[in-house]
Design an enzyme around this catalytic site. Structure first.
Site, PDB file in Angstrom:
ATOM      1  N   CYS A  14       0.843  -1.186   0.000  1.00 47.31           N
ATOM      2  CA  CYS A  14       0.000   0.000   0.000  1.00 47.31           C
ATOM      3  C   CYS A  14       0.879   1.236   0.000  1.00 47.31           C
ATOM      4  O   CYS A  14       2.055   1.183   0.378  1.00 47.31           O
ATOM      5  CB  CYS A  14      -0.886   0.044   1.241  1.00 47.31           C
ATOM      6  SG  CYS A  14      -2.087  -1.281   1.298  1.00 47.31           S
ATOM      7  N   GLY A  41      -0.444   0.141  -4.868  1.00 48.06           N
ATOM      8  CA  GLY A  41      -1.750  -0.465  -4.644  1.00 48.06           C
ATOM      9  C   GLY A  41      -2.750   0.064  -5.639  1.00 48.06           C
ATOM     10  O   GLY A  41      -2.833   1.280  -5.837  1.00 48.06           O
ATOM     11  N   ASN A 115       0.238   1.056   5.663  1.00 43.97           N
ATOM     12  CA  ASN A 115       0.951   0.122   4.782  1.00 43.97           C
ATOM     13  C   ASN A 115       1.618  -0.904   5.678  1.00 43.97           C
ATOM     14  O   ASN A 115       2.393  -0.552   6.555  1.00 43.97           O
ATOM     15  CB  ASN A 115       1.992   0.871   3.955  1.00 43.97           C
ATOM     16  CG  ASN A 115       2.971  -0.050   3.235  1.00 43.97           C
ATOM     17  OD1 ASN A 115       4.124   0.303   3.038  1.00 43.97           O
ATOM     18  ND2 ASN A 115       2.527  -1.218   2.819  1.00 43.97           N
ATOM     19  N   GLY A 116       1.318  -2.176   5.441  1.00 45.19           N
ATOM     20  CA  GLY A 116       1.921  -3.240   6.230  1.00 45.19           C
ATOM     21  C   GLY A 116       0.888  -4.290   6.571  1.00 45.19           C
ATOM     22  O   GLY A 116      -0.172  -4.354   5.937  1.00 45.19           O
ATOM     23  N   CYS A 249      12.343  -4.008   4.347  1.00 46.48           N
ATOM     24  CA  CYS A 249      12.053  -5.086   3.388  1.00 46.48           C
ATOM     25  C   CYS A 249      13.026  -5.004   2.200  1.00 46.48           C
ATOM     26  O   CYS A 249      13.056  -4.002   1.487  1.00 46.48           O
ATOM     27  CB  CYS A 249      10.627  -4.874   2.888  1.00 46.48           C
ATOM     28  SG  CYS A 249      10.182  -5.771   1.417  1.00 46.48           S
ATOM     29  N   TYR A 255      12.264  -4.392  -6.046  1.00 49.02           N
ATOM     30  CA  TYR A 255      11.135  -4.309  -6.959  1.00 49.02           C
ATOM     31  C   TYR A 255      10.028  -3.325  -6.578  1.00 49.02           C
ATOM     32  O   TYR A 255       9.582  -2.547  -7.411  1.00 49.02           O
ATOM     33  CB  TYR A 255      10.519  -5.707  -7.114  1.00 49.02           C
ATOM     34  CG  TYR A 255       9.226  -5.737  -7.904  1.00 49.02           C
ATOM     35  CD1 TYR A 255       9.172  -5.303  -9.227  1.00 49.02           C
ATOM     36  CD2 TYR A 255       8.044  -6.194  -7.331  1.00 49.02           C
ATOM     37  CE1 TYR A 255       7.993  -5.328  -9.954  1.00 49.02           C
ATOM     38  CE2 TYR A 255       6.854  -6.223  -8.052  1.00 49.02           C
ATOM     39  CZ  TYR A 255       6.843  -5.790  -9.362  1.00 49.02           C
ATOM     40  OH  TYR A 255       5.670  -5.814 -10.060  1.00 49.02           O
ATOM     41  N   ASP A 358      15.455  -9.808 -15.223  1.00 52.74           N
ATOM     42  CA  ASP A 358      14.216  -9.370 -14.555  1.00 52.74           C
ATOM     43  C   ASP A 358      14.470  -9.293 -13.049  1.00 52.74           C
ATOM     44  O   ASP A 358      15.506  -9.764 -12.556  1.00 52.74           O
ATOM     45  CB  ASP A 358      13.051 -10.324 -14.870  1.00 52.74           C
ATOM     46  CG  ASP A 358      11.687  -9.658 -14.628  1.00 52.74           C
ATOM     47  OD1 ASP A 358      11.642  -8.481 -14.237  1.00 52.74           O
ATOM     48  OD2 ASP A 358      10.661 -10.335 -14.842  1.00 52.74           O
ATOM     49  N   CYS A 395       5.426 -13.943   2.355  1.00 53.32           N
ATOM     50  CA  CYS A 395       5.559 -12.720   3.170  1.00 53.32           C
ATOM     51  C   CYS A 395       4.287 -12.513   3.977  1.00 53.32           C
ATOM     52  O   CYS A 395       3.194 -12.660   3.454  1.00 53.32           O
ATOM     53  CB  CYS A 395       5.772 -11.518   2.257  1.00 53.32           C
ATOM     54  SG  CYS A 395       5.766  -9.950   3.156  1.00 53.32           S
TER      55      CYS A 395
HETATM   56  O1  LIG Z   1       4.927 -14.744 -10.683  1.00 51.57           O
HETATM   57  P1  LIG Z   1       5.812 -14.603 -11.898  1.00 51.57           P
HETATM   58  O2  LIG Z   1       5.059 -15.078 -13.080  1.00 51.57           O
HETATM   59  O3  LIG Z   1       7.111 -15.251 -11.709  1.00 51.57           O
HETATM   60  O4  LIG Z   1       5.996 -13.045 -12.077  1.00 51.57           O
HETATM   61  C1  LIG Z   1       7.145 -12.284 -11.801  1.00 51.57           C
HETATM   62  C2  LIG Z   1       7.007 -11.011 -12.569  1.00 51.57           C
HETATM   63  O5  LIG Z   1       5.921 -10.288 -12.003  1.00 51.57           O
HETATM   64  C3  LIG Z   1       6.328  -8.956 -11.812  1.00 51.57           C
HETATM   65  O6  LIG Z   1       6.088  -8.211 -12.949  1.00 51.57           O
HETATM   66  P2  LIG Z   1       4.634  -7.750 -13.386  1.00 51.57           P
HETATM   67  O7  LIG Z   1       4.400  -8.202 -14.758  1.00 51.57           O
HETATM   68  O8  LIG Z   1       3.629  -8.139 -12.363  1.00 51.57           O
HETATM   69  O9  LIG Z   1       4.653  -6.192 -13.309  1.00 51.57           O
HETATM   70  P3  LIG Z   1       5.757  -5.040 -13.564  1.00 51.57           P
HETATM   71  O10 LIG Z   1       5.380  -4.471 -14.882  1.00 51.57           O
HETATM   72  O11 LIG Z   1       5.504  -4.097 -12.432  1.00 51.57           O
HETATM   73  O12 LIG Z   1       7.138  -5.583 -13.534  1.00 51.57           O
HETATM   74  C4  LIG Z   1       7.821  -9.042 -11.598  1.00 51.57           C
HETATM   75  O13 LIG Z   1       8.462  -7.828 -11.991  1.00 51.57           O
HETATM   76  C5  LIG Z   1       8.253 -10.156 -12.515  1.00 51.57           C
HETATM   77  O14 LIG Z   1       8.537  -9.642 -13.805  1.00 51.57           O
HETATM   78  N1  LIG Z   2      -0.667  -4.007   1.514  1.00 48.20           N
HETATM   79  C1  LIG Z   2      -0.848  -3.319   2.615  1.00 48.20           C
HETATM   80  O1  LIG Z   2       0.012  -2.599   3.091  1.00 48.20           O
HETATM   81  C2  LIG Z   2      -2.205  -3.551   3.243  1.00 48.20           C
HETATM   82  C3  LIG Z   2      -2.537  -2.774   4.479  1.00 48.20           C
HETATM   83  C4  LIG Z   2      -3.622  -3.475   5.313  1.00 48.20           C
HETATM   84  N2  LIG Z   2      -3.081  -4.660   5.938  1.00 48.20           N
HETATM   85  C5  LIG Z   2      -4.816  -3.837   4.442  1.00 48.20           C
HETATM   86  O2  LIG Z   2      -5.036  -4.979   4.147  1.00 48.20           O
HETATM   87  O3  LIG Z   2      -5.533  -2.986   4.044  1.00 48.20           O
HETATM   88  S1  SF4 Z   3       9.231 -11.299   3.824  1.00 44.30           S
HETATM   89 FE1  SF4 Z   3       8.007  -9.568   3.059  1.00 44.30          FE
HETATM   90  S2  SF4 Z   3       8.824  -7.807   4.189  1.00 44.30           S
HETATM   91 FE2  SF4 Z   3      10.347  -9.428   4.361  1.00 44.30          FE
HETATM   92  S3  SF4 Z   3      11.746  -9.083   2.596  1.00 44.30           S
HETATM   93 FE3  SF4 Z   3      10.194 -10.531   1.910  1.00 44.30          FE
HETATM   94  S4  SF4 Z   3       8.657  -9.244   0.913  1.00 44.30           S
HETATM   95 FE4  SF4 Z   3       9.879  -7.925   2.217  1.00 44.30          FE
HETATM   96 MG   LIG Z   4       8.050  -7.370 -14.046  1.00 41.42          MG
END
Ligand SMILES: O=P(O)(O)OC[C@H]1O[C@H](OP(=O)(O)OP(=O)(O)O)[C@H](O)[C@@H]1O
Ligand SMILES: NC(=O)CC[C@H](N)C(=O)O
Ligand code: SF4
Ligand SMILES: [Mg+2]
Length: 488
Positions: A14, A41, A115-116, A249, A255, A358, A395
């Site tokens: 978020c 988001g 956010n979280g 994180c 990303y 990527d 996560c």
């Molecule tokens: O689950 P997978 O199939 O391995 O997907 C991984 C991909 O998903 C995300 O990109 P996405 O196309 O969602 O959006 P982006 O344009 O923000 O990179 C991420 O950057 C990878 O390119």
């Molecule tokens: N992705 C988020 O940070 C989500 C915030 C909050 N846990 C919600 O679900 O709305």
């Molecule tokens: S577990 Fe969640 S908060 Fe921790 S590095 Fe991975 S994506 Fe980030």
């Molecule tokens: Mg991508």
């Protein structure tokens, strides 16, 4: 309707912000700031404002430019605002869970943007309900809002400390009361939050990229467990809780956050270029061109090219107008999805040995389709290079991976994943390489989805839909006793 659980992509989190601008319309500034946080988001958006006396709010499902019109913004007068863009992690993606979350009590009213994700939401909510508290949403954020509103009469510092004492998990939060704007970050510091100046006023936002478009200047990245209070006296910082294990994180750097943001004093574009350079050192290969998966793979591909001396070449064009929400989740449409989004540049690809860079592989669907597309376009070899270390654990701190039972790197060895992707070779950046690229020598990071070491321990019954009745869920994954298991 597509349920978000069924979409297999890695989800953002978020975006939160807050503005305090004496004599100006805060809603309009928050609106433009939220555009810069749209990538965090896309399910719903909202702004709450105050004119010093009364809190007003508008929120709806959809993107910022779908939710707000000039008329709506005109109906939100006042010089304080908080705003939010949501990707749900606790509570279904429905209007009543859209943020900011508004709460009123005898002692006042507040609006909270979060956010979280909270780890002890279930037990806290049960406890509060036993005490007679009534909840209007199924989101974890309302728990923080209700704790705060109960304690605001003792002052914002006390209210924030009470939240930090009781909730566990990841939270970067902005809060609005009729006269005060507050921001705070959890004691582990998992999600980002930065405060700064905005003309004669102030601003707080998830990412520094939100400051530029509205003329703000970021001045202070909040420390883990720190709060910022902004009112007619100015801006002040205070400690809410001692720092706890954890850290930012790592995925924000790889990303999630926008490349023009700065975290830990490091430009994310530069960090991602350095990740590409290190990837080239760790996984060198003989090839003709380095091709990014746009847009997220571009900085790392430039770094890979610079380090290896292999020329950088765009290999596919991305349609700017196909939004991921429209991509249907069944396998056939998912495969089409990549084609709808990315078109290969045949002149650049045909006959070439390609290094494809990527940021991440979650399920592997996207990468598999891109590799196939490149071979069909005439590539001789496709060497996949990924800047996120293998994602092996879900996560629970605000990124929606918890619903995935199929993290490719958790269920396959690297050679078998390479075969599954149809790639010539596959190389991932190491955790050390990624951390080093961020450049914070003794840096504090959350690395849980890579190494399974959760800085804040996870109860076995964690579920996104803990409070949704009936649950609007498909299959969900939870981590119990260190093992990934599926729950219905
Ligand atoms: O689950 P997978 O199939 O391995 O997907 C991984 C991909 O998903 C995300 O990109 P996405 O196309 O969602 O959006 P982006 O344009 O923000 O990179 C991420 O950057 C990878 O390119
Ligand atoms: N992705 C988020 O940070 C989500 C915030 C909050 N846990 C919600 O679900 O709305
Ligand atoms: S577990 Fe969640 S908060 Fe921790 S590095 Fe991975 S994506 Fe980030
Ligand atoms: Mg991508």
């Amino acid at each position: 309707m597509t349920h978000p659980e069924q979409d297999d992509r890695l989800k953002e989190e978020c975006g939160v912000l807050g503005v305090y601008v004496p004599e100006q319309e805060a809603a309009r500034i928050a609106f433009f700031g939220l555009f810069a946080l749209q990538h965090r988001g896309q399910e719903s958006a909202g702004i709450a404002v105050s004119d010093g006396f009364r809190v007003r709010m508008h929120r709806d499902m959809g993107l910022v430019n779908q939710v707000f019109t000039p008329e709506v913004l005109r109906s939100l007068p006042g010089h304080l605002a908080v705003g939010h863009t949501r990707y749900s992690t606790t509570g279904a993606s429905v209007l009543r869970n859209a943020q900011p979350i508004y709460c009123q009590s005898l002692v006042g009213e507040i609006a909270v943007a979060h956010n979280g994700n909270l780890i002890n939401a279930r037990e806290l909510r049960e406890e509060m309900e036993r005490d007679g508290e009534h909840f209007e949403t199924t989101s974890d954020t309302e728990i923080m809002a209700r704790i705060m509103v109960r304690h605001m009469h003792s002052g914002p510092e006390v209210a924030v400390r009470e939240v930090m004492r009781r909730v566990r998990g990841a939270y970067s939060v902005t809060v609005l009361t009729p006269k005060v704007l507050i921001g705070f970050r959890d004691p582990s510091g998992i999600r980002p939050l930065t405060a700064g100046k905005l003309g004669e006023g102030y601003m707080v936002a998830s990412e520094t990229c939100a400051f530029g478009p509205v003329g703000g200047t970021p001045t202070h990245e909040l420390e883990p467990g720190e709060m910022v209070i902004i009112d007619s006296q100015g801006m002040r910082f205070a400690r809410g809780h001692d720092t706890e294990p954890g850290g930012m994180c790592l995925f924000e750097f790889i990303y999630f956050a926008r490349p023009d943001s700065v975290m830990y004093g490091t430009s994310l574009y530069t960090a991602r270029e350095r990740m590409g350079q290190t990837l080239a050192k760790e996984h060198a290969v003989e090839a003709d061109i380095v091709v990014p998966v746009p847009d997220s793979g571009i900085p790392a591909a430039l770094g890979y090219s610079r380090e290896s001396g292999i020329p950088y070449r765009e290999g596919m064009m991305k349609s700017r107008y196909i939004h991921r929400t429209f991509i249907q989740p069944d396998q056939r449409m998912r495969e089409m999805g990549v084609r709808m989004k990315l078109t290969p540049l045949e002149d650049h690809i045909r006959g070439q040995r390609v290094v494809l860079v990527d940021d991440s592989i979650v399920r592997g669907t996207t990468t598999k389709q891109i590799v196939k597309m490149l071979f069909e376009t005439g590539a001789k070899e496709v060497h996949v290079r990924i800047t996120a270390p293998p994602i092996k654990f879900p996560c629970f701190y605000g990124i929606d991976m918890a619903s995935k039972g199929e993290l490719a790197a958790a269920v396959m060895t690297i050679p078998s994943l390479c075969e599954y992707l149809g790639a010539t070779t596959l190389g991932y950046l190491s955790i050390e390489g990624a951390v080093e690229a961020v450049g914070r020598e003794n840096g504090r990071f959350c690395l849980a989805c890579f190494n399974g070491k959760y800085p804040i321990s996870i109860p076995p019954d964690m579920s996104k839909h803990a409070f949704d009745d009936p649950p609007e869920v498909g299959q969900m994954a939870a981590l119990a006793n260190g093992q990934l298991r599926l729950i219905d």
